[in-house]
Design an enzyme around this catalytic site. Structure first.
Site, mmCIF file in Angstrom:
data_model
loop_
_atom_site.group_PDB
_atom_site.id
_atom_site.type_symbol
_atom_site.label_atom_id
_atom_site.label_comp_id
_atom_site.label_asym_id
_atom_site.label_seq_id
_atom_site.Cartn_x
_atom_site.Cartn_y
_atom_site.Cartn_z
ATOM 1 N N GLY A 1 -2.683 -6.096 -1.585
ATOM 2 C CA GLY A 1 -4.088 -6.087 -1.194
ATOM 3 C C GLY A 1 -4.499 -7.361 -0.492
ATOM 4 O O GLY A 1 -5.422 -7.352 0.331
ATOM 5 N N ALA B 1 -4.083 -6.749 -5.331
ATOM 6 C CA ALA B 1 -5.088 -6.168 -6.221
ATOM 7 C C ALA B 1 -4.716 -6.479 -7.669
ATOM 8 O O ALA B 1 -3.562 -6.780 -7.982
ATOM 9 C CB ALA B 1 -5.160 -4.659 -6.003
ATOM 10 N N GLU C 1 4.082 -3.004 -2.794
ATOM 11 C CA GLU C 1 3.622 -1.964 -3.735
ATOM 12 C C GLU C 1 4.750 -1.040 -4.181
ATOM 13 O O GLU C 1 4.727 -0.519 -5.307
ATOM 14 C CB GLU C 1 2.497 -1.138 -3.094
ATOM 15 C CG GLU C 1 1.172 -1.862 -2.941
ATOM 16 C CD GLU C 1 1.056 -2.652 -1.642
ATOM 17 O OE1 GLU C 1 -0.056 -3.090 -1.302
ATOM 18 O OE2 GLU C 1 2.097 -2.825 -0.952
ATOM 19 N N GLU D 1 -3.540 -6.831 3.042
ATOM 20 C CA GLU D 1 -4.468 -5.840 3.598
ATOM 21 C C GLU D 1 -5.838 -6.449 3.869
ATOM 22 O O GLU D 1 -6.470 -6.166 4.889
ATOM 23 C CB GLU D 1 -4.584 -4.654 2.633
ATOM 24 C CG GLU D 1 -3.307 -3.831 2.564
ATOM 25 C CD GLU D 1 -3.314 -2.807 1.444
ATOM 26 O OE1 GLU D 1 -2.870 -1.675 1.672
ATOM 27 O OE2 GLU D 1 -3.767 -3.151 0.316
#
Length: 258
Positions: free
Chosen positions: A109, A65, A132, A112
């Site tokens: 992300g 992200a 993260e 994911e």
């Protein structure tokens, strides 16, 4: 076709979708996710498309992200916006099959996002991780949940608690990846797989996808019952009649998606 950060191309019955934000290593900013949702919705409603492929570049699938967009948000802002979760649900909500073709880094992300797809074909250079924890936060779009279901508690804990990166061969051995191909063959192999999937009846493909997905959501006894009911329902389709007739007559079936 092209949105700002996502390219798309129809190849027969396959929708090829490419993340295209190279200057930021395909970091998943709000604009990129919006573009991706737009293309996914278009292909999901396109009766000519039976399967989709989601890929990045040869060097990076998606590095995660966009940290610059998130770093100054408050708890209440993140909560009210349903940060990440709200905007990323389109991939996992698709009824049509979607393959992640991953080369290079799929981190945070990006990992994911790949796991939201139905399965992952990786190049030999692919690397997966949920780093993260190194940023003082934790996975927020399925990293602790889908990863655990894919590779088990021990490896998921290892990756999420240490932030370490898993290479393609370990990922295949652990069950995160379905197959590995040389990086220069990834696009061709993903297309070959997607085209094979697309040659079958779309309603049947959707039923299979729904049934496999339910295996993670219910006890075995209920899952078997759900599978059985869908199996029975296939006998109401023209494609089941055609498929079995073609087998008996020793010819290739011609499915009509009915």
């Amino acid at each position: 076709m092209s949105d700002k950060f996502v390219l798309s191309e129809k190849i027969g019955k396959v929708g090829l979708i490419t993340l295209n934000r190279p200057d930021a290593l395909n970091a998943l900013c709000e604009s990129l996710i919006h573009d991706l949702e737009h293309i996914l919705e278009r292909y999901e409603s396109d009766s000519e498309i039976h399967c989709m492929i989601l890929m990045g570049s040869d060097t990076v699938f998606a590095a995660g992200a966009d940290i610059k967009e998130m770093q100054h948000k408050t708890y209440m802002e993140a909560y009210k916006e349903d940060l990440i979760t709200k905007d990323w649900t389109q991939v996992s909500a698709l009824r049509k099959p979607i393959i992640a073709a991953v080369s290079g880094y799929a981190l945070g992300g990006g990992c994911e996002l790949a796991m939201m797809c139905d399965f992952i074909i990786a190049s030999n250079t692919a690397k997966f991780g949920q780093p993260e924890v190194t940023l003082g936060t934790m996975p927020g779009a399925g990293g602790t949940q889908r990863l655990t279901r894919s590779i088990g508690k021990a490896k998921a804990m290892d990756m999420c608690l240490t932030g370490r990166i898993m290479d393609a061969h370990e990922a295949e051995k652990a069950g995160l990846v379905s197959r590995i191909v040389p990086v220069e063959e990834l696009r061709e192999e993903a297309l070959k797989v997607a085209q094979k999937i697309s040659s079958y009846s779309l309603p049947i493909l959707m039923m299979i996808k729904e049934s496999v997905s339910r295996a993670f959501e219910m006890p075995l006894s209920e899952g078997l019952r759900f599978e059985s009911r869908l199996f029975h329902s296939t006998f109401s389709t023209e494609d089941q009649k055609e498929g079995m007739a073609a087998f008996v007559e020793k010819r290739h079936p011609v499915f009509k998606d009915q």
